[in-house]
Design a protein around this motif. Sequence first.
Motif, PDB file in Angstrom:
ATOM      1  N   LYS A 183       0.773  -1.342   0.018  1.00 18.59           N
ATOM      2  CA  LYS A 183       0.262  -0.012   0.021  1.00 18.59           C
ATOM      3  C   LYS A 183       0.670   1.237   0.133  1.00 18.59           C
ATOM      4  O   LYS A 183       1.844   1.383   0.754  1.00 18.59           O
ATOM      5  CB  LYS A 183      -0.865   0.025   1.207  1.00 18.59           C
ATOM      6  N   LEU A 184       0.435   2.261  -0.708  1.00 19.90           N
ATOM      7  CA  LEU A 184       1.154   3.526  -0.876  1.00 19.90           C
ATOM      8  C   LEU A 184       1.181   4.237   0.704  1.00 19.90           C
ATOM      9  O   LEU A 184      -0.001   4.328   1.163  1.00 19.90           O
ATOM     10  CB  LEU A 184       0.933   4.330  -1.998  1.00 19.90           C
ATOM     11  N   LYS A 185       1.951   5.129   0.920  1.00 19.54           N
ATOM     12  CA  LYS A 185       2.026   5.723   2.049  1.00 19.54           C
ATOM     13  C   LYS A 185       1.589   7.224   1.519  1.00 19.54           C
ATOM     14  O   LYS A 185       1.814   7.831   0.409  1.00 19.54           O
ATOM     15  CB  LYS A 185       3.222   5.687   2.804  1.00 19.54           C
ATOM     16  N   GLY A 186       0.841   7.931   2.534  1.00 22.56           N
ATOM     17  CA  GLY A 186       0.503   9.265   2.136  1.00 22.56           C
ATOM     18  C   GLY A 186      -0.733   9.376   1.296  1.00 22.56           C
ATOM     19  O   GLY A 186      -1.335   8.390   0.824  1.00 22.56           O
ATOM     20  N   ASN A 187      -1.090  10.732   1.013  1.00 18.67           N
ATOM     21  CA  ASN A 187      -2.432  10.935   0.426  1.00 18.67           C
ATOM     22  C   ASN A 187      -2.096  10.991  -1.278  1.00 18.67           C
ATOM     23  O   ASN A 187      -1.187  11.564  -1.798  1.00 18.67           O
ATOM     24  CB  ASN A 187      -2.769  12.464   0.801  1.00 18.67           C
ATOM     25  N   GLN A 188      -2.705   9.982  -1.909  1.00 15.92           N
ATOM     26  CA  GLN A 188      -2.220   9.791  -3.406  1.00 15.92           C
ATOM     27  C   GLN A 188      -2.886  10.894  -4.250  1.00 15.92           C
ATOM     28  O   GLN A 188      -2.685  10.983  -5.210  1.00 15.92           O
ATOM     29  CB  GLN A 188      -2.784   8.358  -3.798  1.00 15.92           C
ATOM     30  N   GLY A 189      -4.115  11.457  -3.813  1.00 18.28           N
ATOM     31  CA  GLY A 189      -4.898  12.412  -4.427  1.00 18.28           C
ATOM     32  C   GLY A 189      -5.375  11.685  -5.742  1.00 18.28           C
ATOM     33  O   GLY A 189      -5.569  10.309  -5.866  1.00 18.28           O
ATOM     34  N   ASP A 190      -5.881  12.502  -6.805  1.00 11.36           N
ATOM     35  CA  ASP A 190      -6.518  12.047  -7.960  1.00 11.36           C
ATOM     36  C   ASP A 190      -5.665  11.825  -9.210  1.00 11.36           C
ATOM     37  O   ASP A 190      -5.152  12.377  -9.767  1.00 11.36           O
ATOM     38  CB  ASP A 190      -7.724  13.053  -8.512  1.00 11.36           C
ATOM     39  N   LEU A 191      -4.953  10.645  -9.183  1.00 14.72           N
ATOM     40  CA  LEU A 191      -4.019   9.853  -9.811  1.00 14.72           C
ATOM     41  C   LEU A 191      -4.411   9.718 -11.646  1.00 14.72           C
ATOM     42  O   LEU A 191      -5.334   8.853 -11.348  1.00 14.72           O
ATOM     43  CB  LEU A 191      -3.032   9.040  -9.571  1.00 14.72           C
ATOM     44  N   LYS A 192      -4.097  10.033 -12.408  1.00 13.64           N
ATOM     45  CA  LYS A 192      -4.321   9.421 -13.691  1.00 13.64           C
ATOM     46  C   LYS A 192      -3.671   7.956 -13.854  1.00 13.64           C
ATOM     47  O   LYS A 192      -2.695   7.651 -13.188  1.00 13.64           O
ATOM     48  CB  LYS A 192      -3.731  10.335 -14.722  1.00 13.64           C
ATOM     49  N   LEU A 193      -4.247   7.089 -14.790  1.00 15.76           N
ATOM     50  CA  LEU A 193      -3.867   5.820 -14.815  1.00 15.76           C
ATOM     51  C   LEU A 193      -2.575   5.874 -15.350  1.00 15.76           C
ATOM     52  O   LEU A 193      -1.834   4.834 -15.033  1.00 15.76           O
ATOM     53  CB  LEU A 193      -4.865   5.166 -15.955  1.00 15.76           C
ATOM     54  N   ALA A 194      -2.032   6.523 -16.334  1.00 16.82           N
ATOM     55  CA  ALA A 194      -0.730   6.575 -16.761  1.00 16.82           C
ATOM     56  C   ALA A 194       0.325   6.854 -15.332  1.00 16.82           C
ATOM     57  O   ALA A 194       1.306   5.734 -15.341  1.00 16.82           O
ATOM     58  CB  ALA A 194      -0.531   7.657 -17.614  1.00 16.82           C
ATOM     59  N   VAL A 195      -0.099   7.732 -14.475  1.00 14.85           N
ATOM     60  CA  VAL A 195       0.897   7.839 -13.293  1.00 14.85           C
ATOM     61  C   VAL A 195       0.761   6.477 -12.451  1.00 14.85           C
ATOM     62  O   VAL A 195       1.633   6.136 -11.752  1.00 14.85           O
ATOM     63  CB  VAL A 195       0.532   9.041 -12.544  1.00 14.85           C
ATOM     64  N   LYS A 196      -0.519   5.954 -12.245  1.00 12.36           N
ATOM     65  CA  LYS A 196      -0.685   4.852 -11.407  1.00 12.36           C
ATOM     66  C   LYS A 196       0.137   3.868 -12.010  1.00 12.36           C
ATOM     67  O   LYS A 196       0.697   2.945 -11.282  1.00 12.36           O
ATOM     68  CB  LYS A 196      -2.034   4.593 -11.409  1.00 12.36           C
ATOM     69  N   GLN A 197       0.217   3.451 -13.631  1.00 14.07           N
ATOM     70  CA  GLN A 197       0.968   2.384 -13.893  1.00 14.07           C
ATOM     71  C   GLN A 197       2.338   2.491 -13.873  1.00 14.07           C
ATOM     72  O   GLN A 197       3.084   1.516 -13.517  1.00 14.07           O
ATOM     73  CB  GLN A 197       0.755   2.508 -15.578  1.00 14.07           C
ATOM     74  N   GLN A 198       2.844   3.724 -13.652  1.00  5.90           N
ATOM     75  CA  GLN A 198       4.366   4.146 -13.373  1.00  5.90           C
ATOM     76  C   GLN A 198       4.776   3.712 -12.152  1.00  5.90           C
ATOM     77  O   GLN A 198       5.719   3.103 -11.798  1.00  5.90           O
ATOM     78  CB  GLN A 198       4.715   5.513 -13.813  1.00  5.90           C
ATOM     79  N   ILE A 199       3.749   4.057 -11.178  1.00  7.50           N
ATOM     80  CA  ILE A 199       3.925   3.814  -9.538  1.00  7.50           C
ATOM     81  C   ILE A 199       4.018   2.075  -9.510  1.00  7.50           C
ATOM     82  O   ILE A 199       4.859   1.560  -8.926  1.00  7.50           O
ATOM     83  CB  ILE A 199       2.964   4.477  -8.695  1.00  7.50           C
ATOM     84  N   LEU A 200       3.035   1.778 -10.177  1.00  5.65           N
ATOM     85  CA  LEU A 200       2.897   0.092 -10.065  1.00  5.65           C
ATOM     86  C   LEU A 200       4.169  -0.448 -10.710  1.00  5.65           C
ATOM     87  O   LEU A 200       4.530  -1.594  -9.852  1.00  5.65           O
ATOM     88  CB  LEU A 200       1.606  -0.386 -10.719  1.00  5.65           C
ATOM     89  N   THR A 201       4.699   0.042 -11.654  1.00  3.20           N
ATOM     90  CA  THR A 201       6.010  -0.623 -12.192  1.00  3.20           C
ATOM     91  C   THR A 201       6.941  -0.402 -11.373  1.00  3.20           C
ATOM     92  O   THR A 201       7.797  -1.336 -10.988  1.00  3.20           O
ATOM     93  CB  THR A 201       6.308   0.012 -13.698  1.00  3.20           C
ATOM     94  N   TYR A 202       7.285   0.756 -10.733  1.00  2.39           N
ATOM     95  CA  TYR A 202       8.217   0.906  -9.685  1.00  2.39           C
ATOM     96  C   TYR A 202       8.062  -0.257  -8.586  1.00  2.39           C
ATOM     97  O   TYR A 202       9.047  -0.904  -8.208  1.00  2.39           O
ATOM     98  CB  TYR A 202       7.988   2.245  -8.983  1.00  2.39           C
ATOM     99  N   ILE A 203       6.989  -0.431  -8.140  1.00  6.02           N
ATOM    100  CA  ILE A 203       6.708  -1.273  -6.987  1.00  6.02           C
ATOM    101  C   ILE A 203       7.000  -2.808  -7.260  1.00  6.02           C
ATOM    102  O   ILE A 203       7.479  -3.656  -6.509  1.00  6.02           O
ATOM    103  CB  ILE A 203       5.294  -1.454  -6.318  1.00  6.02           C
ATOM    104  N   SER A 204       6.749  -3.078  -8.592  1.00  7.44           N
ATOM    105  CA  SER A 204       7.097  -4.267  -8.999  1.00  7.44           C
ATOM    106  C   SER A 204       8.213  -4.772  -8.936  1.00  7.44           C
ATOM    107  O   SER A 204       8.311  -6.185  -9.098  1.00  7.44           O
ATOM    108  CB  SER A 204       6.261  -4.608 -10.525  1.00  7.44           C
ATOM    109  N   ASP A 205       9.356  -4.070  -8.853  1.00  8.29           N
ATOM    110  CA  ASP A 205      10.673  -4.757  -8.820  1.00  8.29           C
ATOM    111  C   ASP A 205      11.128  -5.105  -7.440  1.00  8.29           C
ATOM    112  O   ASP A 205      12.139  -5.640  -7.203  1.00  8.29           O
ATOM    113  CB  ASP A 205      11.657  -3.509  -9.494  1.00  8.29           C
ATOM    114  N   TYR A 206      10.261  -4.830  -6.594  1.00 12.35           N
ATOM    115  CA  TYR A 206      10.405  -5.187  -5.178  1.00 12.35           C
ATOM    116  C   TYR A 206       9.871  -6.830  -4.969  1.00 12.35           C
ATOM    117  O   TYR A 206       8.895  -7.211  -5.713  1.00 12.35           O
ATOM    118  CB  TYR A 206       9.367  -4.560  -4.179  1.00 12.35           C
ATOM    119  N   ASN A 207      10.493  -7.423  -4.112  1.00 13.08           N
ATOM    120  CA  ASN A 207      10.046  -8.689  -3.577  1.00 13.08           C
ATOM    121  C   ASN A 207      10.116 -10.141  -4.814  1.00 13.08           C
ATOM    122  O   ASN A 207      10.227 -11.248  -4.339  1.00 13.08           O
ATOM    123  CB  ASN A 207       8.578  -8.748  -3.297  1.00 13.08           C
ATOM    124  N   ILE A 208      10.245  -9.651  -6.028  1.00 13.69           N
ATOM    125  CA  ILE A 208       9.807 -10.732  -6.985  1.00 13.69           C
ATOM    126  C   ILE A 208      11.045 -11.830  -6.905  1.00 13.69           C
ATOM    127  O   ILE A 208      10.762 -13.112  -7.115  1.00 13.69           O
ATOM    128  CB  ILE A 208       9.520 -10.201  -8.337  1.00 13.69           C
TER     129      ILE A 208
END
Length: 290
Positions: A183-208
């Motif tokens: 889960k993201l920390k802090g207030n995400q606000g109204d993120l566009k799908l493009a930005v959400k995909q970039q953040i999810l890509t960042y997270i995807s390199d953890y743990n795998i």
Amino acid sequence: MKDTKELLEILILDDIGDNCFNGISKDIGSPNVFGGQVLAQSLNAAYRTVPKERILHSLHSYFLEAGNLNIPITYSVQVIRDGGSFSTRRVTAHQNDKTIFILACSFHREEEGYEHQMPMKKDLKQPEELMSWSDMLAQFGDFLPKKLKEFLSIERPIDFKPVQVVNPLMKEDLPPVVDVWFKLKGNQGDLKLAVKQQILTYISDYNILTACLYPNASKAHFGNTQMASLDHSMWFYRDFDFDDWMLFSIESPNSYGARGFACGNIYSREGKLIASVAQEGLMRPIRKDK
């Protein structure tokens, strides 16, 4: 970085003209630039050159050289094709005269079509029942191996709660499976799908790559194994929000020849399949001189 705002400050690049963009790096506990950061920054660069109505559906990338945390990264975007439905981009990341990363990605205009998905695992413990990395550090920090303790001590914009809590002192082989809520920390606000995909890509390199270590955990761990992402692919399916916990469900079919392969699915808490991830990574045993 301590929250979403600071993460976005890293992921959103400076436009320097001619489809080139500059980015800076943040330390996440590794001596080199975090692969997820380079992935996400490359996507930010590619998205800046694509028609607004087109959404990322897949990416394929290779990590060529370790990135230097102290040198800015320049991302050069090549427009490969803009067709009637799809746009394709190639991104090359440079530090000085060295190419450290290449990415190919494809964008698709929204269309109606058939639908199905693989279901999320049932009967997993929910995030409220689990400890986060910060909780583990607070409770077990004095007993953890030094490298693991240092890694968990880094402040991050994401909370991770693994379903399977592994005692690193037990030294026993485990199934090649990792399920982790995030889960993201802090207030995400109204993120566009493009930005959400970039953040999810960042997270995807953890743990795998952890799933690749588990079958040999009686002898292999992060302290005696050189690990690095070699390639990374993702497929994006549905829109989503970061306002609740999400699940990254990972398994490793194979490790061999100092490489490990892992793949996984990312779900919303309600079980909606958001994306799939595949990665091969270096898993080189560190040999001590006799």
